[in-house]
Design an enzyme around this catalytic site. Structure first.
Site, PDB file in Angstrom:
ATOM      1  N   TYR A  62       0.850  -1.191   0.000  1.00  0.00           N
ATOM      2  CA  TYR A  62       0.000   0.000   0.000  1.00  0.00           C
ATOM      3  C   TYR A  62       0.891   1.248   0.000  1.00  0.00           C
ATOM      4  O   TYR A  62       1.637   1.491   0.956  1.00  0.00           O
ATOM      5  CB  TYR A  62      -0.951   0.042   1.209  1.00  0.00           C
ATOM      6  CG  TYR A  62      -2.002  -1.048   1.223  1.00  0.00           C
ATOM      7  CD1 TYR A  62      -2.178  -1.920   0.150  1.00  0.00           C
ATOM      8  CD2 TYR A  62      -2.855  -1.197   2.319  1.00  0.00           C
ATOM      9  CE1 TYR A  62      -3.151  -2.915   0.171  1.00  0.00           C
ATOM     10  CE2 TYR A  62      -3.833  -2.188   2.341  1.00  0.00           C
ATOM     11  CZ  TYR A  62      -3.959  -3.048   1.263  1.00  0.00           C
ATOM     12  OH  TYR A  62      -4.923  -4.031   1.299  1.00  0.00           O
TER      13      TYR A  62
HETATM   14  N1  LIG Z   1      -6.569  -8.163   0.618  1.00  0.00           N
HETATM   15  C1  LIG Z   1      -6.762  -7.444  -0.456  1.00  0.00           C
HETATM   16  O1  LIG Z   1      -6.423  -7.850  -1.586  1.00  0.00           O
HETATM   17  C2  LIG Z   1      -7.425  -6.099  -0.317  1.00  0.00           C
HETATM   18  C3  LIG Z   1      -7.876  -5.407  -1.456  1.00  0.00           C
HETATM   19  C4  LIG Z   1      -8.513  -4.183  -1.270  1.00  0.00           C
HETATM   20  C5  LIG Z   1      -8.695  -3.669   0.013  1.00  0.00           C
HETATM   21  N2  LIG Z   1      -8.220  -4.344   1.104  1.00  0.00           N
HETATM   22  C6  LIG Z   1      -8.415  -3.829   2.493  1.00  0.00           C
HETATM   23  O2  LIG Z   1      -9.763  -3.436   2.658  1.00  0.00           O
HETATM   24  C7  LIG Z   1      -9.821  -2.072   3.079  1.00  0.00           C
HETATM   25  C8  LIG Z   1     -11.110  -1.437   2.594  1.00  0.00           C
HETATM   26  O3  LIG Z   1     -11.173  -1.527   1.183  1.00  0.00           O
HETATM   27  P1  LIG Z   1     -11.883  -0.418   0.309  1.00  0.00           P
HETATM   28  O4  LIG Z   1     -11.342   0.929   0.673  1.00  0.00           O
HETATM   29  O5  LIG Z   1     -11.777  -0.857  -1.105  1.00  0.00           O
HETATM   30  O6  LIG Z   1     -13.384  -0.554   0.859  1.00  0.00           O
HETATM   31  P2  LIG Z   1     -14.799  -0.088   0.305  1.00  0.00           P
HETATM   32  O7  LIG Z   1     -15.646  -0.038   1.522  1.00  0.00           O
HETATM   33  O8  LIG Z   1     -15.286  -0.951  -0.812  1.00  0.00           O
HETATM   34  O9  LIG Z   1     -14.574   1.376  -0.281  1.00  0.00           O
HETATM   35  C9  LIG Z   1     -14.222   2.455   0.550  1.00  0.00           C
HETATM   36  C10 LIG Z   1     -14.392   3.767  -0.220  1.00  0.00           C
HETATM   37  O10 LIG Z   1     -15.778   4.054  -0.385  1.00  0.00           O
HETATM   38  C11 LIG Z   1     -16.007   5.434  -0.156  1.00  0.00           C
HETATM   39  N3  LIG Z   1     -16.772   5.544   1.109  1.00  0.00           N
HETATM   40  C12 LIG Z   1     -16.557   4.813   2.253  1.00  0.00           C
HETATM   41  N4  LIG Z   1     -17.460   5.116   3.192  1.00  0.00           N
HETATM   42  C13 LIG Z   1     -18.266   6.045   2.669  1.00  0.00           C
HETATM   43  C14 LIG Z   1     -19.392   6.758   3.158  1.00  0.00           C
HETATM   44  N5  LIG Z   1     -19.855   6.552   4.400  1.00  0.00           N
HETATM   45  N6  LIG Z   1     -20.009   7.657   2.351  1.00  0.00           N
HETATM   46  C15 LIG Z   1     -19.562   7.868   1.098  1.00  0.00           C
HETATM   47  N7  LIG Z   1     -18.492   7.229   0.557  1.00  0.00           N
HETATM   48  C16 LIG Z   1     -17.849   6.326   1.331  1.00  0.00           C
HETATM   49  C17 LIG Z   1     -14.620   6.084  -0.070  1.00  0.00           C
HETATM   50  O11 LIG Z   1     -14.167   6.354  -1.400  1.00  0.00           O
HETATM   51  P3  LIG Z   1     -14.485   7.738  -2.179  1.00  0.00           P
HETATM   52  O12 LIG Z   1     -14.411   8.858  -1.190  1.00  0.00           O
HETATM   53  O13 LIG Z   1     -13.458   7.784  -3.243  1.00  0.00           O
HETATM   54  O14 LIG Z   1     -15.887   7.573  -2.753  1.00  0.00           O
HETATM   55  C18 LIG Z   1     -13.795   4.951   0.495  1.00  0.00           C
HETATM   56  O15 LIG Z   1     -12.414   5.068   0.217  1.00  0.00           O
HETATM   57  C19 LIG Z   1      -8.533  -1.459   2.532  1.00  0.00           C
HETATM   58  O16 LIG Z   1      -8.123  -0.279   3.194  1.00  0.00           O
HETATM   59  C20 LIG Z   1      -7.557  -2.597   2.779  1.00  0.00           C
HETATM   60  O17 LIG Z   1      -7.151  -2.611   4.132  1.00  0.00           O
HETATM   61  C21 LIG Z   1      -7.604  -5.548   0.957  1.00  0.00           C
END
Ligand SMILES: NC(=O)c1ccc[n+]([C@@H]2O[C@H](COP(=O)([O-])OP(=O)(O)OC[C@H]3O[C@@H](n4cnc5c(N)ncnc54)[C@H](OP(=O)(O)O)[C@@H]3O)[C@@H](O)[C@H]2O)c1
Length: 341
Positions: A62
């Protein structure tokens, strides 16, 4: 906050955990996720701890190590009261051995993560993906050594196929080594593949699921709707093609159902999508992502109430997809192959 057992281990993790993918922003891809620096990270971690979150997830790749560095600085002085999860396997630098789950690369990777995190142990160490070119015995022997040395408390995997995980568990059992207690998987209302193979395996083998991208790679945010352009600030402008890619029609069908449940409950779209996941079998923790404090606080509220059974089945129905073979065949003989949900 409710605390759940991480698979077949004695470790309790908070039902919601925090993903530090938004920390750093050192390259174009991660900058689209977020560019939270140390000061803001400290504040987000405070908010999480106040809500009872005890697990913080990051990975070496990351922002090319910067997410780990920022997380490490932001939790300085609080390390004993929280759990850190990080990951290795993917490439951080050039060279034939600077990638994969070989002993060579894992020893180098763990030392790098510990240095960047400013800690002498990692609570949950994930293999970020399967390395089919390294013997599974070499990977697990190395990980077992990390556990014996105290540098790692528990081991987990991420993005494995069913056979990758089952083979790994069998090898651990054969030699009496530490076994994967968690599987970090993509699962959301618009990404249900986890249910076919990996969820029944997790139930059978007692492997806890740590859910990544619970809002469908940032789509189930309430900002993405039929006939509406992407909001100006959205990571999807840069990252949509690099993660799960559900069809627009399927996404909108689920968003319509989320909107209907939102109108019924007075909760927001992300809160409903997260609460649905919290009620699924095998889920030990849902890793929430948040660009800022406002998103974070909203998401944390998802753990304080429950959708009704009728609302859950309404959402289930909207996100239903055809089962691939052999799962549609097995579903015809559900008497001996009960569905997990
Ligand atoms: N193991 C793996 O391969 C892998 C892969 C991906 C992620 N991860 C882990 O999973 C975690 C979460 O993943 P993700 O960030 O992709 O999760 P997600 O919940 O699918 O997306 C989060 C994004 O949605 C938007 N958001 C979140 N809450 C919100 C709200 N209340 N209102 C409006 N928009 C909102 C924001 O983006 P915007 O502001 O741009 O809209 C935020 O960055 C990562 O930080 C990481 O630790 C692991």
């Amino acid at each position: 906050m409710d605390y759940r057992q991480l698979g077949h281990s004695g470790l309790k993790v908070s039902a919601l955990s925090f993903g530090a993918g938004t920390f750093g922003g050192s390259n174009e891809f991660f900058r689209a996720w977020g560019d939270t620096g140390v000061e803001d990270a400290r504040r987000l971690i405070e908010v999480c701890l106040d809500a009872g979150v005890n697990l913080f997830d990051t990975a070496d790749i990351y922002s090319n190590g910067l997410s780990e560095e920022i997380l490490g600085k932001a939790v300085a002085g609080k390390r004993q009261g929280l759990l850190i999860s990080t990951k290795a396997t993917f490439r951080m630098s050039d060279g034939p051995n600077n990638v994969g789950s070989s002993r060579y690369h894992l020893v180098q990777s763990l030392d790098g993560s510990l240095r960047r995190l400013g800690t002498d142990y990692v609570d949950i160490y994930h293999m970020h993906g399967f390395d089919a070119t390294t013997p599974v015995e070499e990977t697990l022997d190395t990980l077992n050594g990390f556990v014996q040395s105290g540098k790692v408390r528990y081991i987990a995997c991420s993005n494995f196929s069913g056979w990758h995980l089952m083979k790994s568990l069998a090898v651990s059992e054969k030699y009496g080594w530490a076994r994967y207690v968690g599987h970090q998987v993509y699962y959301s209302l618009i990404g249900r593949d986890y249910e076919w193979e990996l969820m029944p395996l997790a139930l059978d083998q007692k492997v806890g699921a740590l859910i990544w991208s619970p809002l469908g790679w940032g789509r189930l945010t309430g900002k993405i709707r039929r006939g509406q352009p992407l909001p100006e600030v959205s990571r999807l402008h840069r990252t949509a093609q690099l993660g799960p890619q559900p069809s627009e029609e399927y996404t909108y069908k689920v968003v319509d159902a989320l909107d209907a449940v939102a109108a019924e409950t007075g909760k927001s779209v992300p809160q409903i999508a997260l609460n649905w996941l919290l009620q699924r079998p095998t889920v030990s923790t849902v890793i929430i992502g948040a660009r800022n404090e406002e998103q974070l606080k909203q998401n944390l509220d998802a753990a304080t109430w429950n959708l009704t059974a009728a609302q859950v089945s309404h959402l289930d129905e909207a996100g239903k997809i055809d089962r691939p073979y052999p799962y549609w065949h097995q579903a015809q003989f559900a008497e001996r192959n009960p569905l997990p949900v």
